[in-house]
Design an enzyme around this catalytic site. Sequence first.
Site, mmCIF file in Angstrom:
data_model
loop_
_atom_site.group_PDB
_atom_site.id
_atom_site.type_symbol
_atom_site.label_atom_id
_atom_site.label_comp_id
_atom_site.label_asym_id
_atom_site.label_seq_id
_atom_site.Cartn_x
_atom_site.Cartn_y
_atom_site.Cartn_z
ATOM 1 C CG ASP A 1 -27.585 -22.963 38.965
ATOM 2 O OD1 ASP A 1 -27.225 -23.997 39.561
ATOM 3 O OD2 ASP A 1 -28.767 -22.570 38.914
ATOM 4 C CG ASN B 1 -25.929 -27.317 43.618
ATOM 5 O OD1 ASN B 1 -25.158 -27.791 44.448
ATOM 6 N ND2 ASN B 1 -26.898 -28.027 43.070
ATOM 7 C CB THR C 1 -39.932 -19.154 36.196
ATOM 8 O OG1 THR C 1 -40.383 -18.705 37.476
ATOM 9 C CG2 THR C 1 -38.507 -19.639 36.311
ATOM 10 C CB THR D 1 -44.868 -30.308 36.354
ATOM 11 O OG1 THR D 1 -43.617 -30.994 36.557
ATOM 12 C CG2 THR D 1 -45.299 -29.684 37.675
ATOM 13 C CG ASP E 1 -36.369 -25.580 41.594
ATOM 14 O OD1 ASP E 1 -36.699 -26.734 41.923
ATOM 15 O OD2 ASP E 1 -35.268 -25.308 41.089
#
Length: 323
Positions: free
Chosen positions: A17, A15, A306, A236, A270
């Site tokens: 973003d 995709n 991240t 998570t 991710d």
Amino acid sequence: MSSQIPHITILGSLNTDLVAYVPHHPLPGETLTATSFLTSPGGKGSNQAVACAKLSRPRDLSSPSAHVSMVGAVGSDSNGDLLLSNLATHGVDSSLVTKLPNKKTGIAMIVVEAETGQNRIIISGEANHQVGEEYVTQGGWLDKTDLLIMQLEIPMGTVLEAVEEAKRRGVDVLLNPAPAKILPDGVYDGLRHLIVNETEAAILGGVEEKELDTLEGLERVGKGFVGKGVENFIATLGGRGVFYLTKGGRSGLIEAEKGVKVVDTTGAGDTFVGRYALEAARARKEGGEFDVGGAVGRANKAAAVTVTREGAARSIPWRDEVE
């Protein structure tokens, strides 16, 4: 490609973003002015491929610890070119990504709350919806794969076919079922790795999310998946850390990294999948025992980097940044 390093293949979405950073998430009927805006490559499939590639090598792309391939589709627009270029730039083999004529590339509209870094995402799949079951066997890529990673942003029939075909060929599968959808129990039978967040664990486990607030609740839900055949269950939990449970009875709750300034949570999951996958693929290739707790801990540290940066693929660290 060296035969001495594992081959990880990601079958999934790509995709573009469109990300807006706002003071707070808008209320119904409210119009907000964004503090900033960016356009970047994304999609859970693409992000996880980039995560595997970046975390497997330093910034100069030398000495990779894994060969990473992407299988999927983009449109014939400039966004598709951007995504293909992004994969190549980060060392991902994109030869199995189809550029579909007269189709648009997938789009994700993301709103990020500046104070907390929490996001809200709306996806328009476009070309991703055209990734049919024929993608699973074309080109013979599955026979070259040590670990197959999938999500649920492509047609469900394709995911189910790939799971079964991978089982028939003895290929390990890592499934990150996002966005969460109820799956047939047969998917879990022999599934090597299942990675979910709290919301996904609750939906797929058929429980209320509050049941995951306690260690006992996490163990109960995890045992439900293991009882269906999952070998390694990982949940998570954001600021609470990561819980894992294995078919062999090993379990643990690894705390979140301390002192992390959260800027944007987009791509954190991710990144976690990518770092964990590298550990799992290496163990598979070398035939050694897989240290689940160690893999979860290292993936947790990578994801913590991240969230301190804006964007998805661009925020994922290189190997030398986490070592």
